[in-house]
Write an enzyme that holds these catalytic residues in place. Structure first.
Site, PDB file in Angstrom:
ATOM      1  N   ARG A 235      -1.057   8.557   9.202  1.00  0.00           N
ATOM      2  CA  ARG A 235      -0.917   7.116   9.436  1.00  0.00           C
ATOM      3  C   ARG A 235      -0.557   6.370   8.155  1.00  0.00           C
ATOM      4  NH1 ARG A 235      -4.647   2.654   9.033  1.00  0.00           N
ATOM      5  NH2 ARG A 235      -6.090   4.162   8.165  1.00  0.00           N
TER       6      ARG A 235
ATOM      7  N   HIS B  67      -8.984   9.661   3.071  1.00  0.00           N
ATOM      8  CA  HIS B  67      -8.577   8.606   2.125  1.00  0.00           C
ATOM      9  C   HIS B  67      -8.812   9.119   0.711  1.00  0.00           C
ATOM     10  CE1 HIS B  67      -8.123   4.720   0.208  1.00  0.00           C
ATOM     11  NE2 HIS B  67      -7.769   4.197   1.371  1.00  0.00           N
TER      12      HIS B  67
ATOM     13  N   ARG C 138      -0.685   8.917   1.664  1.00  0.00           N
ATOM     14  CA  ARG C 138      -2.121   9.148   1.482  1.00  0.00           C
ATOM     15  C   ARG C 138      -2.487  10.635   1.407  1.00  0.00           C
ATOM     16  NH1 ARG C 138      -5.444   4.952   5.109  1.00  0.00           N
ATOM     17  NH2 ARG C 138      -4.788   3.377   3.625  1.00  0.00           N
TER      18      ARG C 138
ATOM     19  N   GLU D 189       0.866  -1.192   0.000  1.00  0.00           N
ATOM     20  CA  GLU D 189       0.000   0.000   0.000  1.00  0.00           C
ATOM     21  C   GLU D 189       0.897   1.234   0.000  1.00  0.00           C
ATOM     22  OE1 GLU D 189      -4.166  -0.542   2.006  1.00  0.00           O
ATOM     23  OE2 GLU D 189      -2.714  -1.546   3.270  1.00  0.00           O
TER      24      GLU D 189
ATOM     25  N   HIS E 173     -11.363   9.503   6.817  1.00  0.00           N
ATOM     26  CA  HIS E 173     -11.172   8.052   6.966  1.00  0.00           C
ATOM     27  C   HIS E 173     -10.692   7.661   8.357  1.00  0.00           C
ATOM     28  CE1 HIS E 173     -10.256   4.027   5.583  1.00  0.00           C
ATOM     29  NE2 HIS E 173      -8.986   4.149   5.925  1.00  0.00           N
TER      30      HIS E 173
END
Ligand code: FAD
Ligand code: SIN
Length: 541
Positions: free
Chosen positions: A379, A236, A283, A118, A344
């Site tokens: 995160r 997100h 992100r 990811e 998110h």
């Protein structure tokens, strides 16, 4: 009001709450009460798709050093490297534990566990289950165990509404509201554990289900606990551009990890304009890239092109995403998934140690409601589930070694006053909470969302103050919806005030009036003045 005593009370039945309950039951003989405001299996955890980080010894490309480096880099100066190392070192053991509890992670034909990639991870290190249903698989395995454990008593459809804090600022229990019976109950306990998850519902666009109203953070703030880093909200990049029941279905980052690319509706790739890692940049970077493309070019959404991934792979890896897209008339084998950013995850929360200790004696927090400084300002994907299980285990160990003493303390002036407020009915008129909530959530999205500035934040504060005046129900509320709205107001205020204080841009917090990071990185803290007026502590309320 009914009064009971329990050595341990856990609020929340996501992965953090369930795992804490199981671990506590293994380490002590004492009774555990697990309270959850919806069904046992309803939580953010249930919807987790991408997976859980595992730094596995057999993965020769990976190491704790590398995982810590990636986590610290994503955290943009605010991740505590010691915490990251501690959690990373425990990851392989936690994965083995989950497997022993019945979680079946996906495997290759040769029985080696599958590891995916990811955004901002240097190597493939994410385990997944059921293709894209990791959260559901873990939540199911853990909740089945909890339901069959005689030491764990479960209160379903029961909402925690206030924490009992005595005149010396020790947490002594919690007031709960049983939604089915319409009754209040006071639970005195030596350890109240908040595992209530995140607060995505504060925004009009979110991947979080309706339960995610930040109740635990709001309760802890009301009780005087220190709250950390609330300005850091993770948006997100890729939520499906449709809304159902106040939430948006997530299109996992692992879809990009498997090769899908972002394009504008006129089919132009854009992610590399913003970062060398392109579609797999951190992100916050990808989210802002989409935000700017949409705003500057007037698009309602962008497109995730999945057609580059072989059909067979899409079917095996993303069965859930495929099904939900099909329900919306989208064939993912052809690409073309309309996506846009949505709130998110909240990096901030109740300040805790890696053992879940908060600033108040007797109060503990674990999971998304807490802030251990693992995630810093942003995160890293799939680090949340890992943090939930590692900290839950540490907390259970810590509590099992601690003496438990429960005292029925309704005689404490401050606790007595608070309980009495929940025994009276004092309502003015019935408000249209849905309308108030819509105004709040839209304001937060517009003024305290992906890109913020001083003017917008101040205007958001003004709207919030108007809503507070209109609502004006600080203690006993008419129904569960009002309690959730009370939480949303507190969370919004914490986010706005923290965002105003941070005059820089870092990680998930971006201010167009201060677009650069300031050289000194530091955490932010907020706590309610917990001093009460000596002589008559009821004046506090
Ligand atoms: P939750 O799972 O949210 O559980 C909170 C519980 O508390 C619920 O049972 C709720 O009903 C209960 N509760 C709340 N308030 C009260 C109250 N007042 N009284 C009683 N009960 C209450 N993270 C990853 O690491 N990997 C992923 O792949 C991933 N994918 C995600 C996908 C989606 C769509 C979403 C929304 C999040 C994802 N995340 C992922 C984030 C991760 O799922 C969450 O951070 C994590 O599951 C939080 O777990 P938790 O136990 O702290 O809280
Ligand atoms: C995702 O699957 O994209 C979500 C993963 C996460 O939030 O950690």
């Amino acid at each position: 009001m009914k009064f009971i005593q329990k050595p341990y009370v856990i609020i929340g039945s996501g992965i953090a709450g369930l795992y804490t309950a199981i671990k506590l039951s293994e380490k002590t003989d004492k009774e555990i009460l697990l309270i959850t405001k919806s069904d046992l299996r309803e939580s953010n955890s249930r919807y987790a798709q991408g997976g859980i980080v595992g730094v596995l010894p057999e993965n020769t490309e990976d190491s704790v050093e590398l995982h810590v480096r990636d986590t610290v880099k994503a955290g943009a100066g605010l991740t505590d490297a010691g915490v990251a190392r501690f959690i990373s070192e425990k990851s392989a053991g936690s994965i083995m534990d989950l497997i022993s509890y019945g979680v079946e992670f996906d495997k290759h034909a040769d029985q080696k566990v599958e590891l995916t990639l990811e955004g901002a991870h240097s190597v493939n290190r994410i385990l997944h289950a059921g293709g894209d249903a990791t959260g559901r698989s873990i939540e199911l395995a853990l909740s089945n165990r909890v339901e069959n454990n005689p030491k764990i008593h479960i209160y379903r459809k029961t909402q925690a509404v206030d924490l009992l804090v005595d005149s010396e600022n020790n947490c002594k229990g919690v007031i709960v509201f049983n939604k089915t019976r319409g009754e209040y109950e006071t639970v005195f306990s030596s350890a109240v554990i908040i595992a209530t998850g995140g607060a995505g519902q504060v925004y009009s666009r979110t991947t979080n289900p309706q339960i995610a109203t930040g109740d635990g953070i709001a309760l802890a703030y009301r009780a005087g606990a220190t709250i950390q880093n609330m300005e850091f909200v993770q948006f997100h990049p890729t939520a499906l551009d449709f809304e159902e029941k106040g939430s948006r279905f997530l299109i996992s980052e692992s879809v990009r990890g498997e090769g899908a690319v972002l394009k504008t509706p006129d089919r132009k790739q854009f992610a590399f304009k913003y970062h060398e890692k392109g579609d797999l940049a951190p992100r916050d970077v990808v989210t802002r890239a989409i935000f700017f493309e949409m705003r500057e070019q007037g698009f309602d959404n962008v497109i995730l092109d999945t057609s580059v991934i072989p059909e067979e792979k899409l079917r095996i890896r993303f069965p859930n995403i495929m099904k939900v897209c099909e329900e919306h008339g989208i064939d993912i084998t052809k690409g073309n998934i309309p996506v846009s950013p949505a709130a998110h995850y909240i990096m901030g929360g109740i300040k805790t140690t890696v053992k879940g200790e908060t600033s108040l004696q007797g109060l503990y927090a674990v999971g998304e409601a807490s802030c251990t400084s693992f995630h810093g300002a942003n995160r890293l994907a799939s680090n949340s589930l890992l943090e939930c299980v590692v900290v839950a285990n540490e907390l259970a160990q810590f509590l099992s070694e601690k003496q438990t003493e429960i005292s029925a303390l309704s005689s404490d002036c401050q606790i007595g006053c608070l309980i009495s407020l929940y025994e009276k009915n004092k309502f003015e008129y019935k408000r249209d909470i849905q309308t108030l909530k819509n105004t709040l959530r839209e304001t937060m999205w517009e003024k305290a969302g992906i890109v913020r500035n001083k003017d917008g934040l101040n205007r958001a504060l003004q709207t919030l103050n108007d809503l507070k005046l209109d609502f004006n129900q600080p203690y006993k509320c008419r129904d569960p919806e009002e309690y959730e709205f009370r939480s949303l107001l507190i969370i919004s205020e914490l986010i706005i005030r923290s965002a105003l204080m941070r005059k820089e841009s870092r990680g998930g917090h971006f201010r167009s009036d201060f677009p650069k990071a300031s050289p000194e990185a530091d955490n932010s803290y907020i706590s309610r003045d917990s001093a009460f007026i000596a002589g008559n502590c009821c004046d506090r309320f």
